[in-house]
Design an enzyme around this catalytic site. Structure first.
Site, PDB file in Angstrom:
ATOM      1  N   ARG A 156      13.922  23.060  24.581  1.00  0.00           N
ATOM      2  CA  ARG A 156      14.039  23.249  23.137  1.00  0.00           C
ATOM      3  C   ARG A 156      13.970  24.719  22.748  1.00  0.00           C
ATOM      4  O   ARG A 156      14.776  25.202  21.956  1.00  0.00           O
ATOM      5  CB  ARG A 156      12.926  22.467  22.412  1.00  0.00           C
ATOM      6  N   ILE A 157      12.987  25.446  23.298  1.00  0.00           N
ATOM      7  CA  ILE A 157      12.847  26.852  22.918  1.00  0.00           C
ATOM      8  C   ILE A 157      13.992  27.667  23.502  1.00  0.00           C
ATOM      9  O   ILE A 157      14.554  28.543  22.834  1.00  0.00           O
ATOM     10  CB  ILE A 157      11.484  27.406  23.354  1.00  0.00           C
ATOM     11  N   ARG A 177      15.622  23.499  36.508  1.00  0.00           N
ATOM     12  CA  ARG A 177      15.524  22.586  37.648  1.00  0.00           C
ATOM     13  C   ARG A 177      16.699  21.624  37.711  1.00  0.00           C
ATOM     14  O   ARG A 177      17.108  21.203  38.770  1.00  0.00           O
ATOM     15  CB  ARG A 177      14.205  21.806  37.578  1.00  0.00           C
ATOM     16  N   ARG A 250       4.695  32.078  30.757  1.00  0.00           N
ATOM     17  CA  ARG A 250       3.283  32.139  31.077  1.00  0.00           C
ATOM     18  C   ARG A 250       3.060  33.289  32.052  1.00  0.00           C
ATOM     19  O   ARG A 250       3.900  33.591  32.885  1.00  0.00           O
ATOM     20  CB  ARG A 250       2.792  30.833  31.735  1.00  0.00           C
ATOM     21  N   GLU A 279      -4.649  36.917  31.562  1.00  0.00           N
ATOM     22  CA  GLU A 279      -4.863  37.407  30.201  1.00  0.00           C
ATOM     23  C   GLU A 279      -6.167  36.830  29.641  1.00  0.00           C
ATOM     24  O   GLU A 279      -6.556  35.714  29.982  1.00  0.00           O
ATOM     25  CB  GLU A 279      -3.670  37.062  29.308  1.00  0.00           C
ATOM     26  N   HIS A 297       0.408  37.786  23.464  1.00  0.00           N
ATOM     27  CA  HIS A 297       0.615  36.324  23.463  1.00  0.00           C
ATOM     28  C   HIS A 297       0.595  35.764  22.033  1.00  0.00           C
ATOM     29  O   HIS A 297      -0.162  34.852  21.703  1.00  0.00           O
ATOM     30  CB  HIS A 297      -0.459  35.635  24.322  1.00  0.00           C
TER      31      HIS A 297
END
Length: 340
Positions: A156-157, A177, A250, A279, A297
């Site tokens: 979606r992003i 994938r 991430r 982080e 972030h």
């Protein structure tokens, strides 16, 4: 008697008001980051928790908090939650997908532009009083319009980013994938390629893929060693010397030490990072690099989006503990082992 629930980090007043209609709420509006033992003590007697990405939910915690029946993350990511441990103990786990897609995509394009056009560097130059005039080769950057954007991840992003990138006449490559359906590719003229081809061809390599053991570079995470990485020294050497790397996924998907070396040696041109290994304790090597744009972030940190995230997590929690089906249940198999 109302069930007790714990909200582990600060949320908005309307979220607490909503939860308070259903539960006895223990809230952390001081936004104190609890130690492991403090979190376990706080969760004693609680039926559910609205958690943040900093709260590690695993088998040991669940065994020490036997009343927990639901943990609802105020985030789309959930690598802080051991889903297998939750499922084995009949604990429902949820996240907040969908509500932050557009805000993250907006921020991503901002970070792309800031990195390619050296906006942060230019501002520091100006604020330091060094700007005395304009000249032809001043702070030369890379063009965003017409560039080839390579997306690792096309969910979606990723598709929301591709939509915005098309407004800049960018060519879209992606790798994931599995290949997306033709109807997902068509609006963006997106082309599915191998990982290696994307690294070689893209002007801007953008990471928006899930964090998994398979995507973490070799190292030690939660005492488990992983040998397979995603972006390390080998991959960085495959990229164009003029390429830009953007990490919106991430920390840990990129080997930060290898990236710092690549930026120092100009193996790649620049990087824009919203996430880091370990982080908030980022590698200090980044701080000395002018060709690294660093962001703490905050890609989803618009007020409407963060409010929607908090309320989505709260609605998941209410549904989970009042007999309904949480709309964003991550481990449906837990129902077979549901705690009494």
């Amino acid at each position: 008697m109302k069930q007790k629930i714990v909200v582990t980090r600060e949320v908005f007043d309307e979220t607490l008001e909503y939860l308070g209609r259903h539960f006895e709420v223990v809230a952390n509006q001081e936004d104190r980051r609890h130690s492991r033992d403090e979190l376990i003590a706080l969760l004693q007697g609680a039926a559910g928790a609205q958690t943040s990405g900093t709260d590690r939910i695993d088998g040991e915690l669940l065994d020490r908090c036997p009343g927990l029946r639901a943990v609802c993350n105020t985030a789309v990511g959930y690598n802080n939650i051991d889903l297998d441990a939750c499922t084995a103990r009949g604990v429902m786990a949820t996240n907040t997908p969908g509500v932050l897609d557009d805000s993250v995509a907006d921020y991503t394009m901002g970070l792309v532009i800031a990195t390619c056009r050296r906006i942060g560097e230019g501002e520091r130059y100006l604020r330091a009083g060094q700007w005395t005039g304009t000249y032809l080769k001043q702070t030369l950057g890379q063009d965003v319009h017409g560039a080839t954007l390579g997306l690792f991840g096309f969910g979606r992003i990723g598709q929301a980013i591709a939509k915005r990138a098309r407004g800049f006449d960018m060519n879209i490559l992606y790798h994931s994938r599995s290949r997306a359906a033709a109807e997902a590719e068509r609006p963006f003229d997106a082309r599915y390629v191998s990982k290696e081809a994307l690294l070689r061809e893209a002007d801007i390599v953008l990471l928006i893929l899930p964090y998994t053991p398979e995507t973490h570079h070799y190292g030690c995470v939660e005492e488990i060693a992983y040998r397979k990485g995603y972006i390390g020294a080998k991959e960085l050497c495959m990229m164009k010397r003029s390429a830009v790397l953007i990490n919106m996924a991430r920390g840990g998907i990129v080997d930060d030490a290898a990236l710092i070396e690549a930026l120092k040696k100009k193996t790649i041109w620049a990087a824009g990072l919203d996430v880091f290994e370990n982080e908030p304790r980022l590698n200090p090597g980044f701080l000395a690099l002018e060709n690294a744009v660093l962001s703490p972030h905050i890609a989803s940190a618009s007020e409407p989006t963060r409010k929607a995230m908090a309320m989505t997590a709260a609605k998941n929690l209410v549904a989970a503990l009042t007999g309904g089906a949480p709309p964003n249940l991550l481990n449906p198999a837990c129902r077979e082992r549901a705690r009494a």
